[in-house]
Design a protein around this motif. Structure first.
Motif, PDB file in Angstrom:
ATOM      1  N   MET A   1      -6.198  -3.807  -6.098  1.00 23.01           N
ATOM      2  CA  MET A   1      -7.437  -4.523  -5.845  1.00 23.01           C
ATOM      3  C   MET A   1      -8.580  -3.827  -6.567  1.00 23.01           C
ATOM      4  O   MET A   1      -8.631  -2.609  -6.625  1.00 23.01           O
ATOM      5  CB  MET A   1      -7.703  -4.561  -4.341  1.00 23.01           C
ATOM      6  N   LYS A   2      -9.497  -4.628  -7.096  1.00 26.12           N
ATOM      7  CA  LYS A   2     -10.687  -4.092  -7.739  1.00 26.12           C
ATOM      8  C   LYS A   2     -11.616  -3.530  -6.666  1.00 26.12           C
ATOM      9  O   LYS A   2     -11.822  -4.139  -5.619  1.00 26.12           O
ATOM     10  CB  LYS A   2     -11.412  -5.206  -8.495  1.00 26.12           C
ATOM     11  N   LEU A   3     -12.177  -2.379  -6.927  1.00 25.06           N
ATOM     12  CA  LEU A   3     -13.104  -1.743  -6.007  1.00 25.06           C
ATOM     13  C   LEU A   3     -14.425  -2.510  -5.981  1.00 25.06           C
ATOM     14  O   LEU A   3     -14.996  -2.814  -7.033  1.00 25.06           O
ATOM     15  CB  LEU A   3     -13.349  -0.298  -6.433  1.00 25.06           C
ATOM     16  N   PHE A  25      -8.786  -6.639   3.389  1.00 17.80           N
ATOM     17  CA  PHE A  25      -7.966  -6.399   4.568  1.00 17.80           C
ATOM     18  C   PHE A  25      -6.500  -6.696   4.264  1.00 17.80           C
ATOM     19  O   PHE A  25      -5.608  -5.905   4.584  1.00 17.80           O
ATOM     20  CB  PHE A  25      -8.460  -7.267   5.729  1.00 17.80           C
ATOM     21  N   ASN A  26      -6.266  -7.829   3.622  1.00 20.71           N
ATOM     22  CA  ASN A  26      -4.892  -8.200   3.261  1.00 20.71           C
ATOM     23  C   ASN A  26      -4.296  -7.220   2.257  1.00 20.71           C
ATOM     24  O   ASN A  26      -3.110  -6.902   2.317  1.00 20.71           O
ATOM     25  CB  ASN A  26      -4.853  -9.631   2.724  1.00 20.71           C
ATOM     26  N   THR A  30      -0.833  -4.810   2.648  1.00 24.03           N
ATOM     27  CA  THR A  30       0.348  -4.967   1.798  1.00 24.03           C
ATOM     28  C   THR A  30       0.540  -3.843   0.778  1.00 24.03           C
ATOM     29  O   THR A  30       1.636  -3.693   0.249  1.00 24.03           O
ATOM     30  CB  THR A  30       0.286  -6.309   1.033  1.00 24.03           C
ATOM     31  N   ALA A  31      -0.505  -3.076   0.510  1.00 23.36           N
ATOM     32  CA  ALA A  31      -0.399  -2.007  -0.499  1.00 23.36           C
ATOM     33  C   ALA A  31       0.360  -0.806   0.072  1.00 23.36           C
ATOM     34  O   ALA A  31       0.243  -0.497   1.257  1.00 23.36           O
ATOM     35  CB  ALA A  31      -1.783  -1.579  -0.954  1.00 23.36           C
ATOM     36  N   PRO A  32       1.115  -0.138  -0.758  1.00 20.35           N
ATOM     37  CA  PRO A  32       1.824   1.067  -0.311  1.00 20.35           C
ATOM     38  C   PRO A  32       0.839   2.166   0.090  1.00 20.35           C
ATOM     39  O   PRO A  32      -0.213   2.319  -0.521  1.00 20.35           O
ATOM     40  CB  PRO A  32       2.623   1.507  -1.548  1.00 20.35           C
TER      41      PRO A  32
END
Length: 59
Positions: A1-3, A25-26, A30-32
């Motif tokens: 995701m872009k910061l 949030f999503n 889902t990110a490790p």
């Protein structure tokens, strides 16, 4: 995701902020763990939340 930075968040409307918060949030969900995407999402959520709080309660 872009910061998303606080500076960027200041330029957005409420609907955009809420939508980006949901996306972040999503992404966190889902990110490790320990990944750059997860860190970006968490930092984005913090910046967005800060901006929403600065604008006061929703009416």
């Amino acid at each position: 995701m872009k910061l998303i930075t606080r500076h960027e968040a200041q330029k957005l409307g409420l609907e955009e902020l809420h939508g980006l918060f949901r996306e972040a949030f999503n992404a966190v969900a889902t990110a490790p763990r320990g990944s750059q995407d997860r860190r970006n999402a968490l930092n984005s959520m913090e910046a967005i939340e800060h901006e929403l709080n600065a604008r006061g309660p929703c009416r």
